[in-house]
Design a protein around this motif. Structure first.
Motif, mmCIF file in Angstrom:
data_model
loop_
_atom_site.group_PDB
_atom_site.id
_atom_site.type_symbol
_atom_site.label_atom_id
_atom_site.label_comp_id
_atom_site.label_asym_id
_atom_site.label_seq_id
_atom_site.Cartn_x
_atom_site.Cartn_y
_atom_site.Cartn_z
ATOM 1 N N GLY A 128 -88.344 -10.691 32.291
ATOM 2 C CA GLY A 128 -87.484 -11.742 32.837
ATOM 3 C C GLY A 128 -87.454 -11.708 34.353
ATOM 4 N N TYR A 129 -87.544 -10.499 34.906
ATOM 5 C CA TYR A 129 -87.483 -10.383 36.355
ATOM 6 C C TYR A 129 -88.817 -10.751 36.994
ATOM 7 N N LEU A 149 -91.579 -12.397 35.714
ATOM 8 C CA LEU A 149 -92.070 -13.756 35.531
ATOM 9 C C LEU A 149 -90.939 -14.728 35.813
ATOM 10 N N ASP A 150 -90.190 -15.036 34.794
ATOM 11 C CA ASP A 150 -89.140 -16.019 34.938
ATOM 12 C C ASP A 150 -88.184 -15.708 33.805
ATOM 13 N N ALA A 151 -86.903 -15.726 34.100
ATOM 14 C CA ALA A 151 -85.936 -15.353 33.062
ATOM 15 C C ALA A 151 -86.077 -16.246 31.832
ATOM 16 N N ALA A 152 -86.564 -17.483 32.057
ATOM 17 C CA ALA A 152 -86.707 -18.397 30.930
ATOM 18 C C ALA A 152 -87.804 -17.939 29.969
ATOM 19 N N LYS A 163 -88.248 -14.866 29.074
ATOM 20 C CA LYS A 163 -87.832 -13.611 28.493
ATOM 21 C C LYS A 163 -88.161 -13.524 27.000
#
Lengths: 392, 308
Positions: free
Chosen positions: B272-273, B275-278, B280
């Motif tokens: 999540g950190y 890449l992107d939290a979305a 996850k």
């Protein structure tokens, strides 16, 4: 034998079910005894369930206040009732909720949709049906650019809120670095884009991120803190914002935390906890009726109708939207049609409880004051309009 | 703040420990019944509300969070009540949705449907009873940074959650591997018929597995709600995640569930950190698929007690 009679029976059952549903839809308190008077219905579309339902309920109660007061006065040759349609605040439910209202013949106009996402998905249906909808609260800027012919709103678009919030961040809070996070909804994206553009114009460094509602903001909070912002601004609704605030404060973030109108509700304080929410700032193109002496009679009436509950965010706006529709109906008397009401709204110019209600040709309300709220000791307190707060 | 590696690791392990606690419920039931209990997420949710209302009920009035011993007591009451509510919910579930089918020798698919039905019933009932807003756990202690390790801020709440989860994991591991009940559970898992012949009451063991899993999920639900608030829909996503954790580690394998949970938490936190939290959830499930391609029985292999 067989097929035709079975079909008939099915038809009869369907009709019976429809009648029951229609009766239930009217609500228990419709006294049809008067008979002589024409009865109009005004539709309501907004989230009456789902995790952000409070904003819909606030608006519904505001509408109810206006309708009850009107019916009690009895001065006009018609009475009003409300047909409510729940869209849960999500875009997918919008068209169904809108169609439900369009299909009721005596619905003459609609207050709503309350949220921008459902507004975007519902408005094509309203435009096609020629049914007026006056939103108390859908603030996505693009809504008035999509060619909808029956969309009006009594609240400024987020271009106005975003610019005012940017002004407040840059001048009053003197933030040099702002982390702007949106929830990727139509509302959130519109607001964060307006905010970020205005911030960059002011020379503020902006870090942008978008995140669908996730509940778990731990890694996002780490990311935000690592970016070292002076302020975090969230464009989204309170259920998620409460968790974001919890995650940020839980990790020791001590900068400013702000959010837009979608998070501006007492539920935020409840869900984040009063201590955690302390000092959180909220911007909204909406004033607080409870602390506005000019709205005192509205507040009193609202409490009377809604068994003591205070008006919440969008209650006053929904009241004004309803009053705008009523003012057109009053002019039309007993001969109003969906078309006459839609066309009549353009000429409305009435003093509302939240602002002067008067629309430009795009359907935007002319007043554009944005207020800042702060959470202090578990209460939302109005600090004032951004225009005065940013004065040097 | 400097390097967030330690922070991400601690966050990942904390949420991972919760996944592990829930995953144990899947694994225990799978062990004795060879069935996935798809209503387990609802047991978790009901436990969260049970703990929340108990804590709220005994919380003294007045401003500010309690401190010291009062805090410890309140948290303990919340966890115990959550566990109790979870156990009762799981017991009810076994009685209403599983046992009648078992008596009739119903096919596997019937259990799945009845579990989904029970799940829908439970969360809609909860929505009606507890409201459809998110409900917070009241402040039971003053949450703040308790200690700093390698640049990571560890809050009191993190310590409470991680310590409780760890204690529960150790207790269950001990129970399954070293007690008489654990022996019975393992025996039923290995061969139910043979266990019956050796005098093991299979029905009792199945109930025990449900109750034990329910207790863990309920207590886990309360811990989860301290961070993420409780809501009637809260069971779904953590339920799926814990199921993933159980499969990742090897369904039916107690230590596998723990390993799977912790690993999933870490992957989510770092993914999540970075890449992107979305993404996850995407990352979490991509890892699951990758592991299953290489090791179809999960990391430690399926089967309770010993390898298949």
């Amino acid at each position: 034998m067989g097929a035709p009679s079975r079909r008939l029976r099915l038809l009869a059952t369907t009709a019976a079910v429809a009648a029951v549903v229609a009766a239930a839809g009217c609500g228990g308190d419709g006294d049809d005894a008067s008979g002589a008077k024409k009865a109009y219905a005004i539709g309501f579309q907004g989230p009456l369930s789902g995790e952000n339902q409070q904003l819909g309920i606030n608006a519904y109660n505001g509408m109810l206040t206006a309708v009850e007061a009107f019916n009690r006065s009895g001065a006009q040759p018609f009475t009003l009732r409300i047909v409510a349609s729940d869209d849960q605040g999500v875009p997918e439910q919008g068209p169904t909720a809108a169609q439900k209202l369009i299909d009721v013949p005596d619905v003459i106009a609609v207050v709503g949709p309350v949220f921008s996402g459902p507004a975007k998905s519902s408005e094509p249906l309203y435009s096609q049906a020629g049914l007026l909808s006056v939103s108390p609260s859908a603030t996505s800027p693009q809504l008035t650019d999509l060619g909808f012919t029956s969309f009006y709103r009594v609240i400024s678009p987020d271009t106005v809120q975003g610019a005012a919030a940017a002004d407040y961040l840059a001048k009053a809070l003197k933030a040099n670095r702002v982390f702007s996070l949106d929830d990727r909804s139509d509302y959130g994206v519109g607001l964060s884009a307006s905010l970020e553009k205005a911030l960059r114009d002011q020379g503020v460094t902006v870090v942008h991120d978008g995140l669908n509602p996730t509940k778990d903001y731990t890694s996002e909070a780490t990311k935000i803190i690592a970016a070292g912002p002076d302020a975090v601004y969230y464009s989204g609704y309170y259920a998620e914002f409460a968790l974001l605030v919890k995650a940020l404060r839980g990790k020791g973030y001590d900068g400013e935390i702000l959010a837009g109108d979608g998070s501006n509700d007492d539920q935020l304080i409840r869900q984040a906890g009063a201590r955690t929410a302390e000092g959180v700032l909220l911007t909204c193109a909406c004033g607080d009726a409870n602390s506005d002496p000019r709205a005192a009679s509205f507040v009193a009436e609202f409490k009377r109708v809604n068994s003591g509950v205070r008006p919440g965010t969008y209650s006053g706006e929904a009241y004004d939207a309803t009053q705008a529709i009523i003012s057109v109906l009053t002019r039309n008397g007993a001969t109003a049609t969906r078309t006459s009401v839609r066309e009549g709204l353009r000429a409305v110019d009435i003093p509302g409880v939240t602002k002067r209600i008067k629309f430009d040709e795009r359907g935007e309300v002319s007043d554009s004051t944005v207020y800042v709220y702060e959470i202090r000791d578990g209460q939302r307190v109005v600090l004032g309009p951004t225009s005065t707060l940013t004065k040097p | 703040m400097g390097d967030p590696v330690a922070q991400l690791a601690i966050d990942g392990l904390t949420v991972g420990a919760l996944y592990a606690v829930i995953a144990l419920g899947y694994t225990l039931v799978y062990g004795v019944l060879q069935l996935i209990n798809f209503a387990h997420g609802e047991v978790f949710m009901l436990g969260a509300f049970g703990g929340l209302y108990a804590a709220r009920g005994v919380l003294p009035g007045g401003d500010g969070a309690p401190g010291g011993l009062a805090s410890v007591g309140l948290v303990a009451i919340g966890i115990a009540a959550g566990g109790l509510a979870g156990a009762v919910a799981a017991l009810g579930l076994e009685r209403a949705a599983y046992r009648p089918l078992r008596r009739r020798g119903a096919p596997r698919l019937a259990y799945l449907i009845s579990a989904i039905g029970a799940s829908m019933f439970a969360f809609n009932l909860a929505g009606k009873e507890f409201g459809r807003q998110n409900v917070p756990v009241p402040d039971l202690f003053t949450n703040g940074t308790l200690l700093r390790v390698a640049g990571a801020e560890i809050s009191t709440q993190t310590v409470v959650i991680a310590a409780t989860a760890l204690a529960m994991l150790l207790a269950v591991d001990h129970l399954v591997s070293a007690t008489r009940l654990g022996q019975s559970i393992r025996a039923v898992a290995e061969d139910a018929e043979c266990a019956t012949l050796h005098g093991v009451d299979v029905d009792r063991v199945i109930v025990a597995a449900f109750v034990l899993g329910g207790m863990l999920a309920g207590a886990g639900g309360f811990l989860y709600a301290m961070t993420f608030n409780a809501s009637y829909t809260m069971g779904f996503v953590p339920g799926i995640k814990a199921f993933t954790a159980a499969v990742l580690g090897g369904i039916g394998n107690v230590r596998g569930a723990v390993l799977g949970g912790l690993l999933l938490g870490l992957v989510e936190s770092f993914g999540g950190y970075l890449l992107d939290a979305a993404y996850k959830d995407v990352i979490a499930f991509a890892v699951l698929i990758a592991v299953l391609l290489v090791r179809p029985t999960g990391l430690l292999g399926a089967r309770l007690g010993r390898a298949a």
